[in-house]
Design a protein around this motif. Structure first.
Motif, PDB file in Angstrom:
ATOM      1  N   HIS A 191     -54.721  46.649 -10.375  1.00 54.69           N
ATOM      2  CA  HIS A 191     -53.250  46.731  -9.995  1.00 54.69           C
ATOM      3  C   HIS A 191     -52.211  46.361 -10.938  1.00 54.69           C
ATOM      4  CE1 HIS A 191     -50.007  46.380  -6.957  1.00 54.69           C
ATOM      5  NE2 HIS A 191     -49.517  45.082  -7.491  1.00 54.69           N
ATOM      6  N   ILE A 192     -52.597  45.310 -11.496  1.00 50.95           N
ATOM      7  CA  ILE A 192     -51.618  44.736 -12.764  1.00 50.95           C
ATOM      8  C   ILE A 192     -52.392  44.103 -14.014  1.00 50.95           C
ATOM      9  CG2 ILE A 192     -51.660  42.387 -11.796  1.00 50.95           C
ATOM     10  CD1 ILE A 192     -48.562  42.611 -12.183  1.00 50.95           C
ATOM     11  N   GLY A 193     -53.805  43.811 -13.850  1.00 48.22           N
ATOM     12  CA  GLY A 193     -54.389  42.900 -15.264  1.00 48.22           C
ATOM     13  C   GLY A 193     -54.406  43.866 -16.191  1.00 48.22           C
ATOM     14  N   TRP A 194     -54.440  45.212 -16.006  1.00 49.55           N
ATOM     15  CA  TRP A 194     -55.059  46.132 -17.161  1.00 49.55           C
ATOM     16  C   TRP A 194     -53.620  46.333 -18.134  1.00 49.55           C
ATOM     17  CZ3 TRP A 194     -52.064  50.543 -17.881  1.00 49.55           C
ATOM     18  CH2 TRP A 194     -51.254  50.954 -16.811  1.00 49.55           C
ATOM     19  N   MET A 240     -51.863  55.636 -11.681  1.00 48.78           N
ATOM     20  CA  MET A 240     -50.510  55.669 -12.103  1.00 48.78           C
ATOM     21  C   MET A 240     -50.126  54.550 -12.955  1.00 48.78           C
ATOM     22  SD  MET A 240     -48.944  57.270  -8.417  1.00 48.78           S
ATOM     23  CE  MET A 240     -47.366  57.877  -9.360  1.00 48.78           C
ATOM     24  N   ASP A 241     -49.241  54.728 -13.840  1.00 48.99           N
ATOM     25  CA  ASP A 241     -49.012  53.921 -14.807  1.00 48.99           C
ATOM     26  C   ASP A 241     -47.637  53.290 -14.712  1.00 48.99           C
ATOM     27  OD1 ASP A 241     -49.447  52.923 -17.269  1.00 48.99           O
ATOM     28  OD2 ASP A 241     -49.513  54.784 -18.338  1.00 48.99           O
ATOM     29  N   PRO A 242     -47.603  51.903 -14.550  1.00 48.97           N
ATOM     30  CA  PRO A 242     -46.334  51.338 -14.504  1.00 48.97           C
ATOM     31  C   PRO A 242     -45.820  50.843 -15.858  1.00 48.97           C
ATOM     32  CG  PRO A 242     -47.961  49.493 -13.859  1.00 48.97           C
ATOM     33  CD  PRO A 242     -48.829  51.052 -14.696  1.00 48.97           C
ATOM     34  N   ASN A 243     -45.406  49.487 -15.795  1.00 53.18           N
ATOM     35  CA  ASN A 243     -44.459  48.917 -17.003  1.00 53.18           C
ATOM     36  C   ASN A 243     -45.359  48.588 -17.946  1.00 53.18           C
ATOM     37  OD1 ASN A 243     -41.948  48.630 -15.811  1.00 53.18           O
ATOM     38  ND2 ASN A 243     -42.476  46.739 -14.821  1.00 53.18           N
ATOM     39  N   ALA A 244     -46.542  49.201 -18.573  1.00 54.31           N
ATOM     40  CA  ALA A 244     -47.161  49.040 -19.650  1.00 54.31           C
ATOM     41  C   ALA A 244     -46.409  49.437 -20.954  1.00 54.31           C
ATOM     42  CB  ALA A 244     -48.152  49.820 -19.587  1.00 54.31           C
ATOM     43  N   ASP A 277     -61.543  54.069 -18.389  1.00 59.19           N
ATOM     44  CA  ASP A 277     -60.560  54.362 -17.435  1.00 59.19           C
ATOM     45  C   ASP A 277     -59.397  53.123 -17.766  1.00 59.19           C
ATOM     46  OD1 ASP A 277     -58.921  54.396 -15.277  1.00 59.19           O
ATOM     47  OD2 ASP A 277     -60.402  54.458 -13.822  1.00 59.19           O
ATOM     48  N   PRO A 278     -58.450  53.412 -17.779  1.00 60.82           N
ATOM     49  CA  PRO A 278     -57.337  51.987 -18.286  1.00 60.82           C
ATOM     50  C   PRO A 278     -57.247  51.256 -16.829  1.00 60.82           C
ATOM     51  CG  PRO A 278     -56.338  54.047 -18.759  1.00 60.82           C
ATOM     52  CD  PRO A 278     -57.426  54.468 -18.114  1.00 60.82           C
ATOM     53  N   TYR A 279     -57.217  51.622 -15.935  1.00 57.67           N
ATOM     54  CA  TYR A 279     -56.953  50.773 -14.506  1.00 57.67           C
ATOM     55  C   TYR A 279     -58.235  51.020 -13.634  1.00 57.67           C
ATOM     56  CZ  TYR A 279     -53.759  54.948 -14.633  1.00 57.67           C
ATOM     57  OH  TYR A 279     -52.907  55.825 -14.955  1.00 57.67           O
ATOM     58  N   HIS A 338     -53.813  45.425 -24.824  1.00 53.76           N
ATOM     59  CA  HIS A 338     -53.644  46.273 -25.479  1.00 53.76           C
ATOM     60  C   HIS A 338     -54.614  47.473 -25.166  1.00 53.76           C
ATOM     61  CE1 HIS A 338     -50.100  44.991 -27.812  1.00 53.76           C
ATOM     62  NE2 HIS A 338     -50.743  43.649 -27.871  1.00 53.76           N
ATOM     63  N   SER A 339     -55.921  46.865 -25.228  1.00 61.29           N
ATOM     64  CA  SER A 339     -57.116  47.903 -25.163  1.00 61.29           C
ATOM     65  C   SER A 339     -57.386  48.643 -24.196  1.00 61.29           C
ATOM     66  CB  SER A 339     -58.311  47.076 -25.800  1.00 61.29           C
ATOM     67  OG  SER A 339     -58.473  45.914 -24.995  1.00 61.29           O
ATOM     68  N   SER A 340     -56.495  48.349 -22.835  1.00 63.38           N
ATOM     69  CA  SER A 340     -56.839  49.175 -21.594  1.00 63.38           C
ATOM     70  C   SER A 340     -56.646  50.355 -21.867  1.00 63.38           C
ATOM     71  CB  SER A 340     -56.190  48.450 -20.614  1.00 63.38           C
ATOM     72  OG  SER A 340     -54.740  48.595 -20.920  1.00 63.38           O
ATOM     73  N   VAL A 341     -55.563  50.945 -22.414  1.00 65.95           N
ATOM     74  CA  VAL A 341     -55.153  52.050 -22.871  1.00 65.95           C
ATOM     75  C   VAL A 341     -55.498  52.415 -24.366  1.00 65.95           C
ATOM     76  CG1 VAL A 341     -53.541  54.313 -22.864  1.00 65.95           C
ATOM     77  CG2 VAL A 341     -53.479  52.302 -21.181  1.00 65.95           C
TER      78      VAL A 341
END
Length: 440
Positions: free
Chosen positions: A144-147, A1-5, A132-134, A151-154
């Protein structure tokens, strides 16, 4: 699931940057350029302000209750809205329900519906891979939070179908007015409720605002991290998602993540009565009042197949760790005369066509040595199968470990009516049945 990105730009995601092969040294300049510095503020500032507020502001019971209730209510905007409705289309929602969920989700100060769903659909398509972004295989901190900070995680341009959201007016409305809605629902509304309701303005700011925002973010992030590390792989072990009640409690029922990754189109995350999934009941209730329809369920038969496959796999793993009786095909075939001759020098007993050496068990037998010594060199099948005592499966298992040979034509010895009747009633040693699992 996707948080404050990233929530600020009109783009769905930030374009991906090429990364160096893993065998090359880390390109620190590239990592620094790729780092989302502004997200330090959105991720780190709320917890710091929350701690300051808790240390300097007296807790009001009304504010505390309201903060918890608002946290849970707005959580449905993520679980029932962002996740199960817009990401996976597991049910249909009326236009009114869509607007309500969009407003509630905005209070969590996470990305817009469109951005959140884009990253989440990538996660499901490329679970546990570099795309996979996370990616949980990169470690607990990253998932958990590093991704969030790179920018390139997604990655922009992934072949993910977003046409349903492109045509959705509620999604586009929230995308267009994201920041005003997020500030209004995330801070203005809870502060006004606590301030105008019972005069606790500071509590509204620090507890209903910043602390609730912080907890909402961390609870949502736990589905990316804890739900891939803590719990059981109930339906599949190909990927990292797991089922656990702790994550379910933190996330309004999103903790049964192994089930979800196997059956993502199902509007439920938990299917057993004792599993915590309030989001499932929220959607179900919305259907009953006409706000939701077409709730999707994966066929129960197929769900049970997945569970059974994992149970058999675990049983086989356990079976491989246990010691089993020797294969009857590997045992020597001994004539009746040879059996009686050898029984004169060691305690051999014939039961159900197998010759057993009782040397190590004579003094351990619950009925004493006498019962065994009286049957040395004899066929004790009828005695073992109820003639003297109807032995348990445990006794059958233990006896099978003492096999040293097969009597030539020995199975023909079992002609006594009592033995045949016992076998017909299913009194069969347990070990051979369990050994069948080893072929699975």
């Amino acid at each position: 699931m996707d948080p404050n990105a990233g929530s600020g730009s009109d783009q769905a995601v930030t374009p991906a940057r090429p990364s160096a092969p893993s065998c090359q040294p880390i390109a620190w300049r590239e990592l620094i350029n790729d780092f989302c510095w502004h997200r330090l503020f959105s991720i780190v500032a709320p917890p710091i302000v929350s701690v300051y507020g808790m240390l300097t502001t007296r807790t009001n019971h009304y504010t505390a209750l309201f903060s918890v209730g608002y946290l849970i209510l707005c959580g449905f905007g993520i679980t029932a809205g962002y996740h199960r409705l817009w990401s996976h289309r597991s049910y249909n929602a009326s236009r009114l329900l869509e607007y309500v969920l969009a407003l509630l989700a905005s209070a969590n100060m996470q990305p817009s519906i469109y951005k959140w769903c884009y990253a989440h659909r990538i996660h499901h398509r490329y679970t546990d891979t570099d795309l996979d972004p996370y990616n949980a295989r990169r470690g607990l901190w990253w998932s958990h939070i590093g991704w969030i900070f790179w920018h390139s995680s997604v990655r922009l341009g992934m072949p993910i179908n977003m046409s349903d959201l492109d045509k959705n007016p509620v999604v586009m409305w929230q995308q267009r007015w994201y920041w005003p809605l997020a500030i209004l629902m995330g801070y203005v509304v809870p502060i006004l409720v606590a301030g105008l309701g019972w005069g606790d303005w500071r509590g509204g700011i620090f507890y209903a605002g910043f602390l609730r925002h912080t907890l909402s973010t961390q609870f949502t992030l736990s589905v990316n991290s804890l739900a891939h590390y803590l719990g059981e792989m109930t339906y599949d072990d190909k990927h990292t998602p797991r089922d656990h009640w702790i994550t379910a409690i933190l996330t309004n029922g999103e903790g049964y993540h192994n089930f979800h990754h196997q059956y993502p189109m199902d509007y439920r995350n938990a299917i057993k009565w004792h599993q915590w999934d309030p989001t499932k009941w929220f959607i179900f209730a919305c259907e009953k009042v006409g706000l939701a329809s077409h709730l999707k369920r994966f066929p129960e038969n197929e769900i049970q197949k997945g569970a059974l496959a994992m149970q058999l796999k675990k049983a086989r793993a356990l079976s491989d760790r246990l010691q089993w009786p020797p294969d009857s095909n590997e045992l020597p075939v001994i004539t009746w005369e040879s059996f009686q001759e050898q029984a004169e020098t060691r305690p051999l007993v014939l039961i159900a066509g197998f010759i057993h050496d009782l040397s190590a068990f004579l003094d351990e037998h619950p009925g004493g040595r006498r019962h065994l010594e009286n049957n040395i060199g004899r066929d004790a099948t009828s005695f073992f199968f109820g003639g003297v005592y109807d032995h348990s499966n445990a006794a059958h298992n233990l006896l099978s470990m003492m096999r040293v040979g097969v009597l030539h034509g020995g199975m023909e010895v079992q002609t006594e009516a009592e033995v045949l009747r016992s076998l017909a009633e299913g009194v069969i040693p347990l070990s051979p049945r369990l050994q069948g699992l080893r072929a699975y």
